[in-house]
Design an enzyme around this catalytic site. Structure first.
Site, short mmCIF file in Angstrom:
data_model
loop_
_atom_site.label_atom_id
_atom_site.label_comp_id
_atom_site.label_asym_id
_atom_site.label_seq_id
_atom_site.Cartn_x
_atom_site.Cartn_y
_atom_site.Cartn_z
CD GLU A 123 -2.65 1.22 2.61
OE1 GLU A 123 -3.74 1.80 2.60
OE2 GLU A 123 -2.17 0.66 3.63
CE LYS A 140 -7.34 1.13 3.48
NZ LYS A 140 -6.15 1.71 4.18
CB CYS A 162 -4.22 -1.48 4.49
SG CYS A 162 -3.31 -1.13 6.03
#
Length: 285
Positions: A42, A114, A155
């Site tokens: 990320e 995300k 994440c």
């Protein structure tokens, strides 16, 4: 089918050009060791707490330095290169935390924004508000690749099992979880969460991570790892510094794990009834 996968561990700073150089060097190393799928962490492009500086360095997808470098590198090396994510400027002036997957011809196969924003208040005063800078995505991505079906997460998404279960039910055999986990949350939960997602869905999990103390002052947990469908850690990096984690992935292990414990098939719909304490009939005689 068996293929070699790599998770690239980085310690990205605030300069996208230097980070691109590090990415290229590490990806070349992975490819030289036989990896045909390579994943970076990320925020490969930059970890930058200064919002004004971050916005000044933002580029759209068509002119982003990391995107251009990754596309060219994938074509040069003939690999599938997955940029875990980088900050991309959007047309409306907002920012996406966006991952990119490039094919061996250098063309973009897909991107993933995300979905879940890291808005938390931790011990010792550590606080994060990702939603203050980034626009959350709203679409999961499942990609059919020559060596298996790949699902995407980034994440904080790892804390939302429904994202993984939805993709597993649709056929995902591998989940990508590039991350920049904080040291505090990583020590407590990183490996546990990754192994749980692998076990409960009978899938491989590949998680490239940021690691160490960064130029902007934050500290990330590292421990990039590749996990099999039984929850076994096939390969793992340390908690600081760059590195390349490699594992040979046999996709047949997915069907084997799901055959032994077919919880994707055994799941049942159910209702929830809340019962007040002391309600008639609740107390045994």
């Amino acid at each position: 089918m068996t293929f070699r996968a790599a998770a690239i561990q980085m310690c990205s700073g605030v300069d996208p050009a230097r980070n691109a150089e590090a990415m290229v060097r590490l990806v070349r190393d992975a490819a030289a060791q036989g990896a045909v799928y390579v994943q970076t962490p990320e925020m490969t492009g930059a970890l930058q707490r200064d919002r004004a500086a971050m916005r000044a360095a933002l580029r759209g997808e068509d002119s982003d330095l990391i995107v251009a470098a990754a596309s060219g590198l994938a074509a040069e090396l003939g690999i599938h290169l997955h940029v875990g994510s980088t900050a991309i400027g959007l047309a409306d002036g907002k920012i996406a935390n966006r991952g990119f997957l490039f094919g061996p011809d250098g063309r973009k196969i897909t991107h993933y924004d995300k979905i879940h924003m890291f808005d938390v208040d931790l011990d010792n005063g550590e606080s994060w508000r990702e939603s203050a800078a980034y626009t959350p995505g709203g679409t999961a991505r499942l990609v059919s690749l020559p060596f298996g079906k790949l699902g995407c997460a980034i994440c904080y998404d790892v804390r939302f099992p429904e994202l993984f279960r939805t993709q597993a039910a649709a056929g995902a055999e591998i989940m990508s979880v590039p991350a920049a986990f904080t040291r505090q949350t990583g020590e407590a939960h990183w490996e546990i969460l990754l192994r749980a997602r692998a076990i409960e869905n009978g899938m491989f999990v590949i998680a490239a991570a940021q690691a160490g103390v960064h130029e902007d002052g934050r500290e990330t947990y590292g421990h990039s790892m590749i996990i099999d469908p039984w929850g076994t850690v096939l390969a793992s990096a340390g908690g600081t510094g760059e590195g390349v984690v490699l594992a040979d992935i046999d996709i047949a292990a997915v069907a084997a794990a799901r055959g032994k414990i077919p919880n994707l098939k055994n799941g049942r719909a159910f209702s929830l009834e809340e019962v007040a304490s002391g309600a008639s009939g609740d107390v045994a005689a």
